[in-house]
Design a protein around this motif. Structure first.
Motif, PDB file in Angstrom:
ATOM      1  N   THR A   6     -25.162 -67.732  15.643  1.00  0.00           N
ATOM      2  CA  THR A   6     -24.005 -66.901  15.995  1.00  0.00           C
ATOM      3  C   THR A   6     -24.129 -65.478  15.450  1.00  0.00           C
ATOM      4  N   ASP A   7     -24.674 -65.337  14.246  1.00  0.00           N
ATOM      5  CA  ASP A   7     -24.880 -63.990  13.705  1.00  0.00           C
ATOM      6  C   ASP A   7     -26.066 -64.018  12.752  1.00  0.00           C
ATOM      7  N   ASP A  33     -28.823 -61.098  21.435  1.00  0.00           N
ATOM      8  CA  ASP A  33     -27.834 -60.034  21.386  1.00  0.00           C
ATOM      9  C   ASP A  33     -27.940 -59.112  22.598  1.00  0.00           C
TER      10      ASP A  33
END
Length: 483
Positions: A449-450, A432
């Motif tokens: 992705t998250d 991130d």
């Protein structure tokens, strides 16, 4: 524990006590309703009134939808005031001063009833409790073992606790209870095996000779020593430790885990995955060896049983043949004497001797049968006791006492899960912040992705592995119970 309240002022259940109990532990679905000025009593399904020095049950009629009521550890002397609680399923009146079973007629939906540690001396007034499955009445004043027959009318009863009552010290206590209540699954916190039910039931109301008669129909050579032995490839199954040798169980944990394979390429995860299996395989290997040791104990006990069984029957048969042979020899001589007798008095005397000899033969053979019946009954009781100890010890160890299965396998998985989650979250944070410089495979990048996606994936894999560990333990316990 009612003796603890000797110096406390006894209470009667009133509205204030009920409201306070609801407020202290209010069901989630009531929300603020139970904390307002007016309580919707019809919405209350559970009520806990333990340790409140209650002497008399009263004022519970508004709680008509109550399903669970806890009144243990008080000073209640009489079961009353429960008539309106027709939906009650669970009732705990343990550790009180109740002397008579009464006031339960309308509780037709009751499934679990505890009257443990009271002053009850008789089973009565329970005919309407046809849904009752669990009944605890241990540590009371029950002295007449024959009164247990009353419980036969409780058709749904499967779990019964009578421990601590005076009649439990009688020699054939368990024999009597299980034989007259053959539907029981648990008695005094112990599993009642089907074989035990059949064995004890066969002895009740019959002479000990029934044991010998039943054994006469057993093909003893086919069931002799070594009957449990299998080929080497099947031994671990008979020992209830299949899939615990080598890496079989560990491999099954990851057999369908695609995410684990993807995460293996993350820095630090590969080292983690290399250390984990070696520890896990060591733990299961220890359990595997322990299971084989217990298998040998069971095998030895069974072999010992059949060896002693053969000895008892062989001695009995040998002695029976000797007695019959002696009788035949005497009888033949007597027949010869009768043939040669020239006097009617001599012939009559020989016939009288023959009748007496036949009576003595009958007595001798019946005495032998009684002796062998006693020996076989003692053998079966000793065998059952030994097997119970071996099996219960094995079960207890599998459930957690033994220091490497129930606790350590799960601990290893939990520790591995925590470390894996920590590494993954750290890398995710670096991604991130664009601080992670290594190139990751495309499928792994999609997984990262998250945070929610990766956390859900790791937790799902962890849950699957724990369930497989639990399943292996459950299978071991079930197989042991079945055996």
């Amino acid at each position: 524990m009612s003796q603890f309240f000797n110096n406390v002022e006894p209470n009667i259940i009133d509205d204030e006590m009920v409201q306070k109990a609801i407020e202290e532990k209010c069901p989630e679905d009531l929300g603020d309703i139970a904390r307002g000025e007016n309580i919707n009593f019809k919405a209350v399904t559970e009520l806990h009134l333990s340790f409140r020095s209650i002497l008399q049950i009263d004022n519970l009629w508004p709680l008509e939808n109550l399903t669970k009521l806890q009144l243990d550890n008080n000073v209640i002397e009489k079961i009353e005031g429960l008539e309106s609680l027709v939906h009650l399923v669970w009732l705990d009146l343990s550790f009180n001063n109740i002397e008579v079973i009464e006031g339960l007629d309308t509780l037709v939906k009751l499934q679990d009833l505890s009257l443990f540690s009271n002053r009850i001396s008789k089973f009565e007034h329970m005919d309407t409790l046809q849904e009752l499955q669990i009944f605890s009445i241990g540590k009371n004043n029950l002295t007449v073992l024959e009164d247990v027959v009353y419980l036969r009318r409780l058709k749904s009863l499967r779990t019964l606790n009578l421990s601590g009552n005076p009649f439990c010290s009688e020699e054939h206590y368990m024999l009597f209870v299980v034989a007259h209540l053959p539907s029981l699954v648990y008695l005094d916190f112990k599993l009642v095996r089907g074989s035990t039910v059949r064995f004890l039931h066969s002895l009740t109301g019959k002479s000990g000779n029934s044991i010998l008669q039943s054994l006469c129909f057993v093909n003893i050579p086919a069931l002799g020593a070594g009957s449990l032995q299998n080929s080497g490839s099947q031994k671990h199954t008979t020992a209830f430790v299949e899939y615990l040798n080598g890496s079989l169980l560990f491999d099954s944990l990851y057999a369908e885990d695609r995410e684990a394979a993807k995460l293996a390429s993350l820095p630090g995860v590969e080292d983690l995955l290399q250390a984990y299996p070696s520890w896990f395989v060591l733990v299961t290997g220890n359990l595997y060896n322990y299971g084989l040791e217990e298998y040998e104990k069971r095998e030895a006990e069974v072999s010992k049983f059949y060896k002693r069984l053969h000895e008892i029957l062989a001695v009995n048969q040998q002695e029976s043949r000797r007695i019959i042979s002696d009788f035949e020899n005497r009888n033949q001589r007597r027949l010869d004497d009768l043939y040669q007798a020239r006097s009617g008095d001599i012939a009559e005397s020989k016939r009288a001797q023959g009748k007496e000899d036949i009576r003595q033969l009958w007595d001798a053979l019946m005495t032998l049968e009684a002796l062998v019946s006693n020996d076989l009954e003692e053998l079966l009781q000793d065998f059952k006791s030994s097997i119970d100890v071996i099996a219960s010890t094995f079960i207890e160890n599998i459930q957690g006492i033994y220091p490497f299965h129930s606790i350590q396998c799960r601990d290893l998985e939990n520790q591995h899960h925590e470390k894996l989650m920590e590494i993954t979250i750290t890398i995710l944070e670096k991604l991130d912040q664009y601080e992670f410089e290594e190139n990751l495979p495309d499928d792994l990048q999609k997984l990262l992705t998250d945070k929610d996606t990766i956390v859900d994936a790791i937790n799902t894999s962890h849950s699957i592995r724990l369930r497989k560990i639990d399943k292996r333990e459950s299978d071991m316990l079930c197989n042991t119970y079945q055996w």
